[in-house]
Motif scaffolding. Structure first.
Motif, mmCIF file in Angstrom:
data_model
loop_
_atom_site.group_PDB
_atom_site.id
_atom_site.type_symbol
_atom_site.label_atom_id
_atom_site.label_comp_id
_atom_site.label_asym_id
_atom_site.label_seq_id
_atom_site.Cartn_x
_atom_site.Cartn_y
_atom_site.Cartn_z
ATOM 1 N N TYR A 118 -7.416 20.653 -53.558
ATOM 2 C CA TYR A 118 -7.044 20.932 -52.172
ATOM 3 C C TYR A 118 -7.890 22.058 -51.582
ATOM 4 O O TYR A 118 -8.418 21.943 -50.462
ATOM 5 N N MET A 119 -8.050 23.159 -52.323
ATOM 6 C CA MET A 119 -8.790 24.303 -51.798
ATOM 7 C C MET A 119 -10.289 24.029 -51.736
ATOM 8 O O MET A 119 -10.974 24.503 -50.816
ATOM 9 N N MET A 120 -10.821 23.263 -52.696
ATOM 10 C CA MET A 120 -12.241 22.941 -52.632
ATOM 11 C C MET A 120 -12.546 22.080 -51.410
ATOM 12 O O MET A 120 -13.515 22.336 -50.674
ATOM 13 N N VAL A 121 -11.714 21.055 -51.186
ATOM 14 C CA VAL A 121 -11.924 20.198 -50.020
ATOM 15 C C VAL A 121 -11.698 20.981 -48.734
ATOM 16 O O VAL A 121 -12.465 20.870 -47.771
ATOM 17 N N ARG A 122 -10.642 21.801 -48.715
ATOM 18 C CA ARG A 122 -10.341 22.593 -47.523
ATOM 19 C C ARG A 122 -11.477 23.578 -47.233
ATOM 20 O O ARG A 122 -11.858 23.782 -46.074
ATOM 21 N N THR A 123 -12.038 24.198 -48.269
ATOM 22 C CA THR A 123 -13.143 25.132 -48.073
ATOM 23 C C THR A 123 -14.376 24.404 -47.561
ATOM 24 O O THR A 123 -15.059 24.872 -46.635
ATOM 25 N N PHE A 124 -14.690 23.265 -48.162
ATOM 26 C CA PHE A 124 -15.850 22.486 -47.718
ATOM 27 C C PHE A 124 -15.707 22.083 -46.253
ATOM 28 O O PHE A 124 -16.636 22.249 -45.454
#
Length: 341
Positions: free
Chosen positions: A185-191
């Motif tokens: 979730y955080m990797m996609v949200r950061t990207f």
């Protein structure tokens, strides 16, 4: 009776965590941070002593946190300076538009005009500053919990395994899956936050809007809060477009294009990147954001969706509560079942 008992318990629980925010919120954020940085800790522990690995992990986390904090301070500071410098112009323009609405027979315009002045903007800026100062102590306490928690992850895992293959083992598997989902979730949200910030900056620069880089940075940061963050990141540059260009047509164009950028990122690209791994109903995501903001303010709006993901993952791990995860997944087909082992 069972439904009413569940609703009553939920209301009492929500009231309790609202009253205990200063105690519970740092723990929740610490668990979230531990789930995110544990791969760094595990990698470092294989190559150096545990204490040294902890120092490496905390340095990585602090660099990311300080970098984001400096970006927020720079962007909002620049916007705040612009608001103070142009307060008289903004108020005059607002009064002009309210007078036009009065001429069109809208009686509420006069009352609204009296609520918008430089003192109101100063009060808003002071409120934001107070919120940021209060978050400093919150972040420090959370970091202490993170350091202590990282030292005990292995111990807690071994203790749960000793309790047997029943509920403790199922909870351990649910915790591991939750950590994986939160990292995704955080990797996609950061990207997507970076892509959105760059898109907003490029559009603002193409339009000739002042503070283009600042609007991109604000869009990047606020994109971490689903729904509410992108909306606020769209309203700010729209208001400044009215101030700079003096026409509602340009403001409407800015608002519409920024909404398209936010929609493409949040409603089209991001769901395709996460896929079935984070099967959560958009309606429940919106509910989690508003409930979180109601209970804990801005920190609650940020942590609401991760908490929802964690709750649904735990529900999915047990047959008696799996229907909750199926119901709130927002998918016609059921999400992947928990492993039997």
């Amino acid at each position: 009776m069972r439904v009413m008992l569940g609703l009553s318990t939920a209301i009492l629980f929500a009231g309790a965590i609202m009253l205990a925010q200063s105690v519970v919120a740092p723990v929740v954020f610490a668990l979230f941070a531990i789930a995110l940085v544990w791969p760094v800790q595990g990698w470092a522990q294989q190559r150096m002593p545990k204490v040294a690995a902890l120092l490496v992990t905390m340095v990585v986390a602090l660099v990311a946190l300080v970098g984001l904090a400096l970006l927020v301070a720079w962007a909002f500071g620049r916007v705040g300076q612009s608001v103070v410098a142009n307060a008289a112009t903004l108020q005059a323009l607002y009064a002009q538009k309210m007078a036009w609405l009065e001429a069109q027979g809208i009686p509420a315009a006069g009352a609204l005009a009296g609520q918008f002045d430089a003192r109101w903007m100063v009060r808003v800026a002071q409120g934001v500053l107070a919120q940021l100062q209060g978050m400093l102590s919150f972040i420090l306490l959370t970091l202490v919990y993170v350091m202590l928690g990282l030292l005990e992850v292995d111990v807690a895992q071994r203790q749960m395994l000793r309790l047997g293959p029943g509920v403790p083992a199922a909870l351990l598997r649910a915790a591991q899956r939750t950590a994986q989902k939160l990292r995704t979730y955080m990797m996609v949200r950061t990207f997507m936050s970076v892509i959105t910030g760059l898109a907003v900056w490029a559009f603002a620069a193409a339009m000739g809007l002042d503070l283009a880089a600042e609007w991109g940075a604000i869009a990047l940061v606020l994109n971490y809060i689903p729904f509410i963050g992108p909306l606020v990141a769209t309203l700010f540059p729209t208001i400044f477009a009215v101030l700079q260009f003096g026409t509602w047509e340009v403001a409407v164009t800015v608002f519409a294009v920024l909404q398209i950028i936010q929609f493409l990122g949040g409603s089209y690209i991001e769901p395709r990147l996460t896929g079935a791994r984070l099967a959560v109903s958009p309606f429940m995501v919106l509910v989690s954001v508003f409930v979180g903001s109601f209970l804990w303010g801005i920190p609650g709006a940020f942590i609401g969706t991760p908490v929802l993901i964690a709750v649904l993952t735990v529900c999915e791990a047990f047959p008696a509560s799996r229907w909750v995860a199926d119901l709130m997944s927002g998918r016609e087909d059921a999400p992947p079942r928990a492993d039997p082992e």
